[in-house]
Write a protein that holds these residues in place. Structure first.
Motif, PDB file in Angstrom:
ATOM      1  N   ALA A 132       0.830  -1.206   0.000  1.00  0.00           N
ATOM      2  CA  ALA A 132       0.000   0.000   0.000  1.00  0.00           C
ATOM      3  C   ALA A 132       0.861   1.252   0.000  1.00  0.00           C
ATOM      4  O   ALA A 132       0.589   2.225  -0.722  1.00  0.00           O
ATOM      5  N   MET A 133       1.912   1.250   0.780  1.00  0.00           N
ATOM      6  CA  MET A 133       2.797   2.404   0.881  1.00  0.00           C
ATOM      7  C   MET A 133       3.489   2.686  -0.452  1.00  0.00           C
ATOM      8  O   MET A 133       3.515   3.836  -0.929  1.00  0.00           O
ATOM      9  N   VAL A 134       4.047   1.655  -1.063  1.00  0.00           N
ATOM     10  CA  VAL A 134       4.748   1.837  -2.334  1.00  0.00           C
ATOM     11  C   VAL A 134       3.782   2.275  -3.430  1.00  0.00           C
ATOM     12  O   VAL A 134       4.124   3.101  -4.288  1.00  0.00           O
ATOM     13  N   THR A 135       2.562   1.749  -3.412  1.00  0.00           N
ATOM     14  CA  THR A 135       1.559   2.181  -4.387  1.00  0.00           C
ATOM     15  C   THR A 135       1.320   3.681  -4.283  1.00  0.00           C
ATOM     16  O   THR A 135       1.308   4.406  -5.287  1.00  0.00           O
ATOM     17  N   GLY A 136       1.143   4.175  -3.064  1.00  0.00           N
ATOM     18  CA  GLY A 136       0.950   5.604  -2.870  1.00  0.00           C
ATOM     19  C   GLY A 136       2.161   6.412  -3.294  1.00  0.00           C
ATOM     20  O   GLY A 136       2.031   7.486  -3.900  1.00  0.00           O
ATOM     21  N   GLN A 137       3.359   5.900  -3.019  1.00  0.00           N
ATOM     22  CA  GLN A 137       4.583   6.604  -3.395  1.00  0.00           C
ATOM     23  C   GLN A 137       4.727   6.715  -4.912  1.00  0.00           C
ATOM     24  O   GLN A 137       5.046   7.785  -5.443  1.00  0.00           O
ATOM     25  N   VAL A 138       4.502   5.597  -5.607  1.00  0.00           N
ATOM     26  CA  VAL A 138       4.678   5.581  -7.064  1.00  0.00           C
ATOM     27  C   VAL A 138       3.643   6.469  -7.749  1.00  0.00           C
ATOM     28  O   VAL A 138       3.971   7.296  -8.618  1.00  0.00           O
ATOM     29  N   VAL A 139       2.376   6.300  -7.372  1.00  0.00           N
ATOM     30  CA  VAL A 139       1.322   7.121  -7.971  1.00  0.00           C
ATOM     31  C   VAL A 139       1.531   8.595  -7.641  1.00  0.00           C
ATOM     32  O   VAL A 139       1.399   9.477  -8.505  1.00  0.00           O
ATOM     33  N   GLY A 140       1.886   8.884  -6.382  1.00  0.00           N
ATOM     34  CA  GLY A 140       2.132  10.265  -5.985  1.00  0.00           C
ATOM     35  C   GLY A 140       3.314  10.864  -6.730  1.00  0.00           C
ATOM     36  O   GLY A 140       3.266  12.026  -7.157  1.00  0.00           O
ATOM     37  N   GLY A 141       4.386  10.091  -6.898  1.00  0.00           N
ATOM     38  CA  GLY A 141       5.552  10.587  -7.620  1.00  0.00           C
ATOM     39  C   GLY A 141       5.234  10.925  -9.064  1.00  0.00           C
ATOM     40  O   GLY A 141       5.681  11.959  -9.585  1.00  0.00           O
ATOM     41  N   MET A 142       4.460  10.075  -9.720  1.00  0.00           N
ATOM     42  CA  MET A 142       4.067  10.348 -11.100  1.00  0.00           C
ATOM     43  C   MET A 142       3.183  11.594 -11.166  1.00  0.00           C
ATOM     44  O   MET A 142       3.303  12.418 -12.081  1.00  0.00           O
ATOM     45  N   GLY A 143       2.293  11.742 -10.176  1.00  0.00           N
ATOM     46  CA  GLY A 143       1.376  12.870 -10.183  1.00  0.00           C
ATOM     47  C   GLY A 143       2.073  14.205 -10.011  1.00  0.00           C
ATOM     48  O   GLY A 143       1.824  15.150 -10.777  1.00  0.00           O
ATOM     49  N   VAL A 144       2.969  14.297  -9.021  1.00  0.00           N
ATOM     50  CA  VAL A 144       3.624  15.579  -8.776  1.00  0.00           C
ATOM     51  C   VAL A 144       4.586  15.932  -9.906  1.00  0.00           C
ATOM     52  O   VAL A 144       4.782  17.114 -10.232  1.00  0.00           O
ATOM     53  N   ASP A 145       5.184  14.922 -10.540  1.00  0.00           N
ATOM     54  CA  ASP A 145       6.044  15.195 -11.695  1.00  0.00           C
ATOM     55  C   ASP A 145       5.230  15.702 -12.874  1.00  0.00           C
ATOM     56  O   ASP A 145       5.630  16.627 -13.586  1.00  0.00           O
TER      57      ASP A 145
END
Length: 332
Positions: free
Chosen positions: A106-119
């Protein structure tokens, strides 16, 4: 680029060791809040020394207030340390219910999706970046790699969630327990996304100061202050915890965290939040593999799942960072 990704792997690799140290401290004091406070406090002490002793650290620290006055840094960027402290609470709140495996996914999912979003929104100093096919495949491969590593434990956790309530409980109670489990599983996703916001704040500060040193110092100052207030409230209500252990290495979690935050703040302005996240995730899996090989605990052993998942995460980093994988869009 290769040097930057090597740094991200190193920073990610220290995370499992930090977790092992913080876990030992938490068990020794029988209080996860106090353990988190001591970890942040030791990190704060380390960063004060670094800032005072390193000339570049002193110069960068002198830019904090001028950058704030110029508007390069907004006051709310200083809340990045609060996000780190909240992540510690998320771990202690959810892992006893959903387990480490579900928490990790769950944590990594949020990190990956969040990273793509802010970029994609161009929130980091690295600028706006399109989400091309290589990035999408790299993200999917990274998530698959994490799933592979935790698959044996994940099956047990999901099976336990499905059977929550067990015999002798009514349907309403079982449904309520299932909803609670789902809520607990959703919290790490939000926390993972929050780390992307933390990377944005830290990356912008690092670019403004010209160094990640004051950024890391401010993170630990804010996190220590928040955890200190929480522990003080707990001590007033329930009393203070017992004496602190005299084992020196149990206090190394904070300095190890300095490496993670400092390298993240250094990388985000250069390669963006998404690629930084992929490198850190790959480093975490690699660090776990090395740690379980060199110093296994509780009968833990390196399995084929762990090796395959780690190799998959490294492949995700290479694929996503390959020429053409990152397309920057000029700011309007």
């Amino acid at each position: 680029m290769a040097v930057l990704f090597a740094l991200s792997l190193v920073a990610g690799a220290v995370t499992p060791l930090q977790g092992r140290v913080n876990s030992a401290l938490s068990s020794a004091v029988a209080d996860p809040i106090l353990a988190a406070l001591m970890s942040f406090s030791s990190g704060l002490a380390a960063m004060v020394l670094v800032t005072l002793l390193v000339p570049s650290g002193r110069r960068a620290a002198s830019e904090v207030l001028p950058a704030l006055r110029r508007g390069q840094v907004r006051w709310w960027y200083y809340s990045a340390g609060f996000i780190g402290a909240c992540l510690v609470f998320t771990q202690s709140l959810t892992i006893p219910v959903i387990g480490v495996a579900v928490f990790t996914v769950a944590m990594v999912t949020g990190q990956v999706v969040g990273g793509m979003g802010v970029d994609r929104l161009g929130l980091t100093p690295a600028g706006v970046q399109r989400i091309g096919p290589r990035r999408l495949v790299g993200a999917a491969l990274a998530l698959a790699a994490v799933l592979v590593v935790v698959w044996p434990q994940l099956g047990e956790a999901l099976g336990g969630a499905a059977n929550t309530g067990g015999a002798g409980t009514d349907a309403g109670a079982a449904e309520g327990a299932g909803l609670l489990w789902l809520l607990m599983a959703a919290i790490p996703v939000v926390a993972g996304f929050g780390t992307s916001v933390q990377q944005v704040f830290n990356g912008r500060q690092s670019a403004a100061y010209g160094s990640p040193i004051p950024v890391t110092l401010i993170n630990f100052l804010a996190g220590t202050a928040l955890l200190g207030l929480i522990y003080l409230g707990k001590a007033v209500v329930a009393g203070a915890s017992g004496p602190l252990p005299a084992v020196w290495w149990m206090y190394m979690g904070g300095p190890l965290g300095c490496v993670f935050i400092g390298v993240s703040a250094l990388l985000v302005p250069r390669i963006g939040a998404f690629l930084t996240t992929l490198g850190l995730v790959a480093g975490q899996l690699l660090g776990s593999l090395l740690l379980d090989t060199v110093a296994p605990v509780d009968g833990a052993a390196v399995s084929a799942w762990t090796v395959v998942g780690t190799l998959g995460a490294l492949a995700a980093v290479v694929l996503a960072s390959w020429s053409g994988g990152v397309k920057r869009v000029p700011r309007a």
